[in-house]
Design an enzyme around this catalytic site. Structure first.
Site, PDB file in Angstrom:
ATOM      1  N   LYS A 112       0.830  -1.214   0.000  1.00 22.01           N
ATOM      2  CA  LYS A 112       0.000   0.000   0.000  1.00 22.01           C
ATOM      3  C   LYS A 112       0.863   1.262   0.000  1.00 22.01           C
ATOM      4  O   LYS A 112       0.475   2.279  -0.567  1.00 22.01           O
ATOM      5  CB  LYS A 112      -0.995  -0.015   1.177  1.00 22.01           C
ATOM      6  CG  LYS A 112      -2.059  -1.111   1.011  1.00 22.01           C
ATOM      7  CD  LYS A 112      -3.299  -0.961   1.874  1.00 22.01           C
ATOM      8  CE  LYS A 112      -4.343  -2.012   1.495  1.00 22.01           C
ATOM      9  NZ  LYS A 112      -5.586  -1.980   2.258  1.00 22.01           N
ATOM     10  N   LYS A 192      -5.020 -10.226  -5.662  1.00 20.24           N
ATOM     11  CA  LYS A 192      -6.048 -10.526  -4.674  1.00 20.24           C
ATOM     12  C   LYS A 192      -7.243  -9.599  -4.875  1.00 20.24           C
ATOM     13  O   LYS A 192      -7.056  -8.414  -5.130  1.00 20.24           O
ATOM     14  CB  LYS A 192      -5.456 -10.277  -3.277  1.00 20.24           C
ATOM     15  CG  LYS A 192      -6.408 -10.526  -2.122  1.00 20.24           C
ATOM     16  CD  LYS A 192      -5.824 -10.030  -0.789  1.00 20.24           C
ATOM     17  CE  LYS A 192      -6.240  -8.616  -0.457  1.00 20.24           C
ATOM     18  NZ  LYS A 192      -7.558  -8.460   0.159  1.00 20.24           N
ATOM     19  N   LYS A 195     -11.093  -4.441  -1.880  1.00 22.16           N
ATOM     20  CA  LYS A 195     -11.953  -3.265  -2.007  1.00 22.16           C
ATOM     21  C   LYS A 195     -11.167  -2.121  -2.629  1.00 22.16           C
ATOM     22  O   LYS A 195     -11.651  -1.412  -3.493  1.00 22.16           O
ATOM     23  CB  LYS A 195     -12.478  -2.859  -0.633  1.00 22.16           C
ATOM     24  CG  LYS A 195     -13.451  -3.853  -0.052  1.00 22.16           C
ATOM     25  CD  LYS A 195     -14.004  -3.332   1.266  1.00 22.16           C
ATOM     26  CE  LYS A 195     -13.741  -4.300   2.393  1.00 22.16           C
ATOM     27  NZ  LYS A 195     -12.646  -3.897   3.260  1.00 22.16           N
TER      28      LYS A 195
END
Ligand code: ATP
Ligand code: MG
Length: 332
Positions: A112, A192, A195
């Site tokens: 991230k 993966k 969201k």
């Protein structure tokens, strides 16, 4: 008997990855483990850039979706993380015993943070808050998807370290509870399903919306023509059949795919039908909650009360053991 705790971020819609990796398991475990606790972790969802109005809508949407997916307030506690301030208090305490190097090594942080120019400290601290979420309820089993195994290792280290310094065996070392469908890949077959990556199939999407995503979804890349036999083991659609179709259908899919009896569209249509069948009761519960939204608020209010009672008890003990209990007059 194990105490079950788990959480989910209101960072988007509840998708089939969340459902198959975690939430479906929660709905089953709540009947086996009395007092299971599930949390919409909104403090986690602000660790990246976000829009407040959107967060408000997603917090509501996630609470409703969890109830629709089968979390039953009669059996489990469902609450909003920010309704229990002890999460942030324990999180601060745990930062004082967590090495920065351990946090920098976390795969989720690395994934991230590389996308960001300026990295918020909260993103690095995310697994500390997660450890606090779990330890606050002294949970020993945490139903999650595969991507959370590393964070749980850190939570176990944290529990061990705190216990060694302040109170032998006070915090259990929480272990992950995984499902056979612990890692669902997005329909592009690349990463993966997440969201935040926008590659999701939502549990509350319509038949047409789901089909619009399934139709172009990646299958066995070596199967170019309909007449080419395929290999189900490398096909993401077959992985989803394993989750949504019964064993006879799965065997038939293998047979039809490997002999080029079916084209990929035939295979996807069968999957689509089985997904809709599984989602039908979930959609019905969601529609009932839309008609009676107060039930969502009531569940969260009751859940918040129950969670705070446990959290306050834990924190009183934590403060006491750490030399931060209520001060009394020094003895003469
Ligand atoms: P975000 O992209 O914002 O991190 P997410 O889709 O990864 O969202 P989380 O709220 O981080 O969802 O995770 C909620 C639960 O769902 C966790 O237990 C996580 O392990 C599980 N989970 C998330 N994605 C998947 C997936 N693709 N397959 C299986 N389990 C998953
Ligand atoms: Mg995630």
């Amino acid at each position: 008997m194990s105490r079950i705790f788990s959480g989910i971020q209101p960072s988007g819609e509840l998708h089939i990855g969340n459902y198959l990796g975690a939430v479906k398991n929660w709905a089953q475990l709540q009947h086996v483990h009395a007092g299971s606790i599930f949390c919409v972790v909104d403090y986690h969802a602000i660790s990246g850039n976000y829009d407040p109005a959107m967060l408000r809508a997603r917090r509501w949407g996630m609470a409703k979706s969890l109830l629709a997916a089968g979390i039953d307030p009669a059996h489990a506690t469902l609450f909003m993380q920010s309704d229990v301030p002890e999460h942030t208090e324990l999180s601060w305490i745990l930062t004082t015993i967590t090495p920065i190097g351990d946090l920098e090594r976390q795969t989720q942080f690395k994934d991230k943070s590389t996308k960001l120019e300026s990295i918020p400290a909260g993103l690095l601290m995310y697994p500390v808050l997660q450890a606090a979420d779990i330890l606050l309820y002294r949970a020993d089993a945490v139903p999650v998807g595969e991507d959370q195994i590393q964070h749980l290792e850190l939570a176990r280290d944290t529990a061990r370290k705190w216990n060694a310094r302040f109170g032998e065996e006070f915090f259990p070392e929480p272990r992950p509870l995984l499902t056979p469908t612990r890692r669902i890949v997005g329909l592009d077959g690349q990463a993966k399903m997440s969201k935040s990556l926008g590659n999701t199939v939502g549990l509350l999407e319509t038949d047409d919306e789901i089909w619009a995503k399934l139709r172009p979804a990646m299958t066995d890349p070596a199967r170019v023509r309909k007449t080419d036999p395929g290999n189900p083991d490398v096909c993401n659609i077959f992985q989803l059949h394993k989750a949504f179709s019964d064993t006879d259908t799965q065997a038939n899919v293998v047979q039809q795919c490997t002999t080029a009896g079916w084209g990929c569209m035939d295979c996807k249509k069968v999957l689509h039908g089985n997904m809709i069948a599984e989602f039908t009761p979930i959609r019905e519960r969601a529609a009932a909650l839309d008609a009676e939204p107060q039930r969502v608020l009531d569940a969260l209010a009751d859940g918040g009360r129950a969670a705070r009672a446990i959290a306050q008890e834990t924190m009183a003990e934590v403060r006491e053991r750490m030399g931060m209990g209520a001060l009394t007059l020094p003895s003469a």
